[in-house]
Design an enzyme around this catalytic site. Sequence first.
Site, mmCIF file in Angstrom:
data_model
loop_
_atom_site.group_PDB
_atom_site.id
_atom_site.type_symbol
_atom_site.label_atom_id
_atom_site.label_comp_id
_atom_site.label_asym_id
_atom_site.label_seq_id
_atom_site.Cartn_x
_atom_site.Cartn_y
_atom_site.Cartn_z
ATOM 1 N N LYS A 72 -7.789 0.891 -8.569
ATOM 2 C CA LYS A 72 -7.002 0.826 -9.804
ATOM 3 C C LYS A 72 -7.607 -0.183 -10.774
ATOM 4 O O LYS A 72 -7.830 0.123 -11.927
ATOM 5 C CB LYS A 72 -5.543 0.439 -9.507
ATOM 6 C CG LYS A 72 -4.861 1.272 -8.413
ATOM 7 C CD LYS A 72 -4.325 2.580 -8.928
ATOM 8 C CE LYS A 72 -3.765 3.532 -7.880
ATOM 9 N NZ LYS A 72 -3.056 3.031 -6.743
ATOM 10 N N ASP A 124 2.005 -6.159 -2.510
ATOM 11 C CA ASP A 124 1.090 -5.057 -2.816
ATOM 12 C C ASP A 124 0.750 -5.164 -4.297
ATOM 13 O O ASP A 124 1.584 -4.895 -5.154
ATOM 14 C CB ASP A 124 1.779 -3.722 -2.495
ATOM 15 C CG ASP A 124 0.927 -2.505 -2.879
ATOM 16 O OD1 ASP A 124 -0.176 -2.679 -3.438
ATOM 17 O OD2 ASP A 124 1.388 -1.366 -2.609
ATOM 18 N N TRP A 181 5.447 3.731 -3.658
ATOM 19 C CA TRP A 181 4.585 2.979 -2.730
ATOM 20 C C TRP A 181 5.410 2.014 -1.896
ATOM 21 O O TRP A 181 5.167 1.858 -0.695
ATOM 22 C CB TRP A 181 3.478 2.254 -3.486
ATOM 23 C CG TRP A 181 2.591 3.216 -4.216
ATOM 24 C CD1 TRP A 181 2.442 3.332 -5.571
ATOM 25 C CD2 TRP A 181 1.760 4.236 -3.646
ATOM 26 N NE1 TRP A 181 1.563 4.350 -5.866
ATOM 27 C CE2 TRP A 181 1.138 4.918 -4.716
ATOM 28 C CE3 TRP A 181 1.485 4.635 -2.330
ATOM 29 C CZ2 TRP A 181 0.253 5.979 -4.503
ATOM 30 C CZ3 TRP A 181 0.601 5.699 -2.127
ATOM 31 C CH2 TRP A 181 0.000 6.349 -3.201
HETATM 32 C C1 LIG Z 1 -2.290 3.547 -5.482
HETATM 33 C C2 LIG Z 1 -1.357 2.625 -4.830
HETATM 34 C C3 LIG Z 1 -1.233 2.552 -3.422
HETATM 35 C C4 LIG Z 1 -1.990 3.467 -2.498
HETATM 36 O O1 LIG Z 1 -3.321 3.114 -2.462
HETATM 37 P P1 LIG Z 1 -4.357 3.859 -1.482
HETATM 38 O O2 LIG Z 1 -5.561 2.970 -1.618
HETATM 39 O O3 LIG Z 1 -4.555 5.236 -2.037
HETATM 40 O O4 LIG Z 1 -3.802 3.882 -0.126
HETATM 41 C C5 LIG Z 1 -0.368 1.623 -2.890
HETATM 42 N N1 LIG Z 1 0.347 0.817 -3.672
HETATM 43 C C6 LIG Z 1 0.275 0.857 -5.020
HETATM 44 C C7 LIG Z 1 1.108 -0.083 -5.835
HETATM 45 C C8 LIG Z 1 -0.582 1.766 -5.635
HETATM 46 O O5 LIG Z 1 -0.664 1.810 -6.970
#
Ligand SMILES: *Cc1c(COP(=O)(O)O)cnc(C)c1O
Length: 357
Positions: free
Chosen positions: A193, A169, A102
């Site tokens: 998540k 993030d 990511w």
């Molecule tokens: C799952 C995830 C993403 C991507 O998320 P989307 O909502 O599918 O775009 C980005 N960063 C991390 C750390 C993730 O676990």
Amino acid sequence: MKVHNFSAGPSILPDEVLKQASDAVKNFDNLNLSLIEISHRSKNFVAVMDEATALVKKLLNLPEGYSVLFLQGGASMQFTMVAQNLLKAQNGKAAYTETGTWASKAIKEAKLFGDVNVLGSSKDKNFNYIPKGYTIPSDVDYFHCTSNNTIFGTQMHEFPDCDVPVVCDMSSDIFCRNMDYSKFDLIYAGAQKNMGPAGATLVIVKDEILGKSGRTIPTMLDYSTHIKKESMFNTPPVFAVYVSMLTLRWLDKNGGLSWIEKRNREKADMLYNEIDNNPMFVGTAAKEDRSLMNVTFLLNDESKKETFDAMWKEAGISGINGHRDVGGYRASIYNAMPVESVKILIDVMKSFTQKHG
Ligand SMILES: *Cc1c(COP(=O)(O)O)cnc(C)c1O
């Protein structure tokens, strides 16, 4: 049979949240209308958005000066929104750490808009650790990091102090622990998540860092559009926001981040302890950087995979196959995962070793 859901995302939500969400799909607020068939501008839905926003601020103990937004496009859309809103139009520069898939994707997007200085990368060891000891230059527009690397099972346990805005993030560990969230200037997280269903992305931004880029930003990608309209510039993802709000209520009612952190540590300690003491398994992440949320491990003897897989399936465990980039297993033990389910996995690991070790 009860299924123990260790999915990495979309992932487990509290039982009571699923129950309340399904009730609201039929009859929301005793309106005899569904949550998903009423106007997002109705007072009933505006109250949901207001409560969700207030709960985020309360749970993270945010001081004045932050805006909380529920947007769409996933965390992936934030890779570009962050860059477009914060990178200066003239000689824009940002610093990123590269701690997993990511993070690499976030870097790729930022490079479309300015210079990216990759300060620390753990790519050399398939991202099994968190790079440390780097210095963040004082002339960058911001520093970006990924607090939890969902695929590789590593998590930042300390964050660098610096004078430039810090962007993080937190898609896979938002609300998992108590810390000083006012150290961050922008936090984003896809809901699916650790907060709710896919379709909403939480963004928390310190207002004073915006409006400085000198760049023309498309309306929908400009944070200030959404701040002005309180996440209602266009139709928000009403269901995802509602279910996220229910999860935040659940967290708050049970004792907030101190409560959940204690429970998350208990679950993670138990599982890592088994991995470290059971001769049939080995963890993949550097011990000091292990994640509270995604526990990655391998079998020492791959030829026993079928046997182990049959055993955990038999016990009602679902979703622990590792990501293809790491192999082996990944047990995602997000906030909603009960301690009992982690104990079931540990029991299976123990009995596998007793019978086949
Ligand atoms: C799952 C995830 C993403 C991507 O998320 P989307 O909502 O599918 O775009 C980005 N960063 C991390 C750390 C993730 O676990």
